[in-house]
Design an enzyme around this catalytic site. Structure first.
Site, PDB file in Angstrom:
ATOM      1  N   GLY A 263       0.795  -1.249  -0.042  1.00  0.00           N
ATOM      2  CA  GLY A 263       0.151  -0.078  -0.152  1.00  0.00           C
ATOM      3  C   GLY A 263       0.954   1.287  -0.133  1.00  0.00           C
ATOM      4  O   GLY A 263       0.419   2.254  -0.434  1.00  0.00           O
TER       5      GLY A 263
ATOM      6  N   ASP B 147      -5.008   1.377  10.832  1.00  0.00           N
ATOM      7  CA  ASP B 147      -6.390   1.214  10.973  1.00  0.00           C
ATOM      8  C   ASP B 147      -6.542   0.599  12.313  1.00  0.00           C
ATOM      9  O   ASP B 147      -6.448   1.365  13.336  1.00  0.00           O
ATOM     10  CB  ASP B 147      -6.679   0.341   9.964  1.00  0.00           C
ATOM     11  CG  ASP B 147      -8.414  -0.134   9.908  1.00  0.00           C
ATOM     12  OD1 ASP B 147      -8.766   0.065  10.967  1.00  0.00           O
ATOM     13  OD2 ASP B 147      -8.765  -0.269   8.774  1.00  0.00           O
TER      14      ASP B 147
HETATM   15  C1  PRP Z   1      -2.994  -2.354   5.118  1.00  0.00           C
HETATM   16  C2  PRP Z   1      -2.042  -1.371   5.176  1.00  0.00           C
HETATM   17  C3  PRP Z   1      -1.427  -1.355   6.424  1.00  0.00           C
HETATM   18  C4  PRP Z   1      -2.529  -2.232   7.332  1.00  0.00           C
HETATM   19  C5  PRP Z   1      -3.191  -1.557   8.274  1.00  0.00           C
HETATM   20  O1  PRP Z   1      -2.379  -3.565   4.373  1.00  0.00           O
HETATM   21  O2  PRP Z   1      -1.203  -1.144   4.124  1.00  0.00           O
HETATM   22  O3  PRP Z   1      -0.191  -1.959   6.310  1.00  0.00           O
HETATM   23  O4  PRP Z   1      -3.406  -2.783   6.409  1.00  0.00           O
HETATM   24  O5  PRP Z   1      -4.238  -2.187   8.948  1.00  0.00           O
HETATM   25  P1  PRP Z   1      -3.913  -2.292  10.329  1.00  0.00           P
HETATM   26  O6  PRP Z   1      -3.894  -0.971  11.115  1.00  0.00           O
HETATM   27  O7  PRP Z   1      -5.896  -2.847  10.626  1.00  0.00           O
HETATM   28  O8  PRP Z   1      -3.302  -3.470  10.724  1.00  0.00           O
HETATM   29  P2  PRP Z   1      -2.677  -4.716   3.843  1.00  0.00           P
HETATM   30  O9  PRP Z   1      -2.648  -5.919   4.802  1.00  0.00           O
HETATM   31  O10 PRP Z   1      -4.165  -4.548   3.304  1.00  0.00           O
HETATM   32  O11 PRP Z   1      -1.786  -4.971   2.660  1.00  0.00           O
HETATM   33  P3  PRP Z   1      -1.437  -3.998   1.223  1.00  0.00           P
HETATM   34  O12 PRP Z   1      -0.480  -3.099   2.005  1.00  0.00           O
HETATM   35  O13 PRP Z   1      -0.814  -5.128   0.494  1.00  0.00           O
HETATM   36  O14 PRP Z   1      -2.623  -3.331   0.830  1.00  0.00           O
END
Ligand code: PRP
Length: 156
Positions: A25, A84
């Site tokens: 991301g 998040d």
């Molecule tokens: C998303 C984002 C953060 C995480 C945040 O990654 O990039 O790393 O979620 O969420 P949290 O605070 O609830 O842990 P994701 O797992 O969707 O992978 P990506 O970055 O490859 O989209």
């Protein structure tokens, strides 16, 4: 990006921060942020996932790709697209601290404080947002739409 870049440039004067960008991301945020930092710096990536294709965190963080460079003694700045629940960042802080960096700070583009399950530090924050499903500018919607040159949302 200019404001965050300026702040980091000022805070790390006479230092050479080592950026750790969290794939996937954060790839666009990282590219824009580091181009606004006027310091010698190094950069590495790791990939973590807690979501898969789901809209809610599974609560389990998976290390999909490890760091290439050592971080012992480095002034590390983690670059995250969104905080998040905080579960991913909390896992990552533990992972990094175990490798004995000189310091670890966090730059996050977005934060959803209303969703937090674990308290995590964010030293450089782009925007605090409400609880909506956001995507674009690196963030995905079921792995698609990362290329949108803006961030948009689905209200939940
Ligand atoms: C998303 C984002 C953060 C995480 C945040 O990654 O990039 O790393 O979620 O969420 P949290 O605070 O609830 O842990 P994701 O797992 O969707 O992978 P990506 O970055 O490859 O989209």
């Amino acid at each position: 990006m200019r404001e965050l870049g300026l702040e980091i440039t000022r805070d790390y004067r006479n230092k050479a921060p080592h950026f750790v960008s969290v794939l996937n991301g954060a790839f666009i945020f990282t590219a824009d942020l580091v181009r606004n930092i006027n310091l010698p710096l190094t950069l590495d990536f790791l990939a973590l996932s807690s979501y898969g294709n789901a809209q809610n965190s599974s609560g389990e963080v998976e290390l999909l790709k490890d760091l290439r460079l050592p971080i012992a003694g480095k002034d590390v700045i983690v670059v995250e697209d969104i905080v998040d629940t905080g579960i991913t960042l909390n896992y990552l802080m533990g992972y990094l601290e175990a490798r004995k960096p000189a310091s670890v700070k966090v730059a996050a583009l977005l934060s959803k404080p209303s969703r937090r399950k674990v308290q995590v530090p964010i030293h450089y924050l782009g925007f605090e947002i409400e609880d909506a499903y956001v995507y674009g500018y690196g963030l995905d919607r079921a792995q698609e739409d990362r290329n949108l040159p803006f961030i948009t949302s689905i209200k939940s």
